[in-house]
Design a protein around this motif. Structure first.
Motif, PDB file in Angstrom:
ATOM      1  N   GLU A 182     -82.820  49.604 -57.296  1.00  9.33           N
ATOM      2  CA  GLU A 182     -83.956  50.282 -57.909  1.00  9.33           C
ATOM      3  C   GLU A 182     -84.796  49.329 -58.753  1.00  9.33           C
ATOM      4  O   GLU A 182     -85.992  49.540 -58.938  1.00  9.33           O
ATOM      5  N   HIS A 183     -84.167  48.285 -59.236  1.00 14.07           N
ATOM      6  CA  HIS A 183     -84.892  47.297 -60.038  1.00 14.07           C
ATOM      7  C   HIS A 183     -85.616  46.261 -59.183  1.00 14.07           C
ATOM      8  O   HIS A 183     -86.404  45.479 -59.700  1.00 14.07           O
ATOM      9  N   SER A 184     -85.355  46.257 -57.900  1.00 11.56           N
ATOM     10  CA  SER A 184     -85.964  45.290 -56.988  1.00 11.56           C
ATOM     11  C   SER A 184     -87.447  45.599 -56.776  1.00 11.56           C
ATOM     12  O   SER A 184     -87.872  46.756 -56.826  1.00 11.56           O
ATOM     13  N   GLU A 185     -88.218  44.561 -56.506  1.00  7.36           N
ATOM     14  CA  GLU A 185     -89.624  44.755 -56.152  1.00  7.36           C
ATOM     15  C   GLU A 185     -89.835  44.703 -54.640  1.00  7.36           C
ATOM     16  O   GLU A 185     -90.972  44.564 -54.181  1.00  7.36           O
ATOM     17  N   ALA A 186     -88.767  44.861 -53.874  1.00  7.84           N
ATOM     18  CA  ALA A 186     -88.850  44.931 -52.408  1.00  7.84           C
ATOM     19  C   ALA A 186     -88.744  46.389 -51.983  1.00  7.84           C
ATOM     20  O   ALA A 186     -87.805  47.091 -52.368  1.00  7.84           O
ATOM     21  N   LEU A 187     -89.694  46.846 -51.182  1.00  9.83           N
ATOM     22  CA  LEU A 187     -89.717  48.251 -50.778  1.00  9.83           C
ATOM     23  C   LEU A 187     -88.455  48.639 -50.009  1.00  9.83           C
ATOM     24  O   LEU A 187     -87.944  49.754 -50.174  1.00  9.83           O
ATOM     25  N   GLU A 188     -87.927  47.742 -49.195  1.00  9.14           N
ATOM     26  CA  GLU A 188     -86.709  48.047 -48.445  1.00  9.14           C
ATOM     27  C   GLU A 188     -85.554  48.380 -49.388  1.00  9.14           C
ATOM     28  O   GLU A 188     -84.785  49.318 -49.140  1.00  9.14           O
ATOM     29  N   ASP A 189     -85.438  47.636 -50.466  1.00  8.45           N
ATOM     30  CA  ASP A 189     -84.391  47.926 -51.455  1.00  8.45           C
ATOM     31  C   ASP A 189     -84.628  49.277 -52.113  1.00  8.45           C
ATOM     32  O   ASP A 189     -83.686  50.044 -52.347  1.00  8.45           O
ATOM     33  N   GLN A 190     -85.872  49.566 -52.411  1.00 11.26           N
ATOM     34  CA  GLN A 190     -86.206  50.836 -53.037  1.00 11.26           C
ATOM     35  C   GLN A 190     -85.850  52.012 -52.140  1.00 11.26           C
ATOM     36  O   GLN A 190     -85.305  53.025 -52.595  1.00 11.26           O
ATOM     37  N   GLN A 191     -86.161  51.877 -50.866  1.00 12.24           N
ATOM     38  CA  GLN A 191     -85.858  52.957 -49.921  1.00 12.24           C
ATOM     39  C   GLN A 191     -84.355  53.174 -49.811  1.00 12.24           C
ATOM     40  O   GLN A 191     -83.883  54.313 -49.720  1.00 12.24           O
ATOM     41  N   ARG A 192     -83.611  52.075 -49.842  1.00 16.83           N
ATOM     42  CA  ARG A 192     -82.161  52.192 -49.790  1.00 16.83           C
ATOM     43  C   ARG A 192     -81.627  52.845 -51.060  1.00 16.83           C
ATOM     44  O   ARG A 192     -80.718  53.674 -51.012  1.00 16.83           O
ATOM     45  N   ALA A 193     -82.198  52.482 -52.197  1.00 15.07           N
ATOM     46  CA  ALA A 193     -81.783  53.094 -53.460  1.00 15.07           C
ATOM     47  C   ALA A 193     -81.985  54.599 -53.433  1.00 15.07           C
ATOM     48  O   ALA A 193     -81.100  55.369 -53.832  1.00 15.07           O
ATOM     49  N   VAL A 194     -83.132  55.036 -52.951  1.00 11.98           N
ATOM     50  CA  VAL A 194     -83.404  56.474 -52.890  1.00 11.98           C
ATOM     51  C   VAL A 194     -82.385  57.168 -51.986  1.00 11.98           C
ATOM     52  O   VAL A 194     -81.854  58.228 -52.336  1.00 11.98           O
ATOM     53  N   ALA A 195     -82.082  56.579 -50.845  1.00 13.07           N
ATOM     54  CA  ALA A 195     -81.099  57.180 -49.945  1.00 13.07           C
ATOM     55  C   ALA A 195     -79.728  57.285 -50.607  1.00 13.07           C
ATOM     56  O   ALA A 195     -79.031  58.305 -50.473  1.00 13.07           O
ATOM     57  N   LEU A 196     -79.333  56.245 -51.341  1.00 14.37           N
ATOM     58  CA  LEU A 196     -78.039  56.266 -52.025  1.00 14.37           C
ATOM     59  C   LEU A 196     -78.019  57.319 -53.125  1.00 14.37           C
ATOM     60  O   LEU A 196     -77.027  58.044 -53.285  1.00 14.37           O
TER      61      LEU A 196
END
Length: 199
Positions: A123-137
């Motif tokens: 969630e702290h990442s500035e990469a959208l792929e990481d953000q999308q994974r965070a939301v799924a988790l």
């Protein structure tokens, strides 16, 4: 001497009730307080330096040891070095340990409240792929836990979605621009005037 166990007890307390943990520890986790920052810096700055040098890699042998390293490198720098570039200087370590732990399924043995902090490096990442994974988790996590814990997990999910939306819109966190010496766009400057834009 600080250990993974003393670090986790400092951060999560000793209650077996996740909802109680969230209530009693929330001020430590989310409030901006100079005394708290000083306490964390005094207790854990040396440990953070050891982690950055790879001297604590033995902690990765257990899920809770990995969690301790993630908290140490993701959460504690934000207290120790608040409003300076060093607050984010260890994010890459926390994110790498999070991703490796997810690949090994090491988040699954952890309590739901512990998994919140296991996932936060994404969630702290500035990469959208990481953000999308965070939301799924966080979406999956929000379905777990006791009835008293679920509103807390739902709030974590809401924040994950809000973080993702900011990265989707700007490709970075505008509230970090001043700290990191980045020039804000006009749209970012307008956004930063909005309530809650800086978390």
């Amino acid at each position: 001497m600080e250990t993974a166990l003393t670090l986790l007890r400092f951060w999560f307390g000793t209650s077996d009730d996740d909802a109680q943990v969230a209530r009693t520890q929330s001020a430590l986790w989310w409030n901006k307080d100079q005394d708290t920052d000083a306490t964390i810096r005094a207790r854990f700055a040396g440990l953070l330096a050891q982690a950055a040098e790879g001297e604590l890699d033995g902690w990765l042998a257990t899920p809770h040891g990995r969690l301790a390293l993630i908290v140490l490198t993701d959460q504690f720098p934000r207290n120790m070095y608040r409003d300076t570039p060093e607050a984010f200087a260890f994010d890459h370590l926390a994110r790498a340990w999070c991703e490796a732990g997810l690949a090994l399924g090491e988040d699954q043995p952890l309590r739901p409240i512990e998994r919140v902090f296991f996932y936060l490096p994404l969630e702290h990442s500035e990469a959208l792929e990481d953000q999308q994974r965070a939301v799924a988790l966080f979406e999956a996590l929000s379905k777990e836990g006791t009835a008293s814990l679920r509103p807390i997990l739902a709030s974590n999910l809401d924040f994950a979605r809000r973080h993702r939306d900011i990265i989707a819109r700007f490709g970075r966190y505008p509230h970090r621009n001043r700290i990191l010496g980045r020039t804000s766009t006009r749209e970012e400057t307008e956004f930063l005037r909005e309530k809650g834009s800086s978390f």
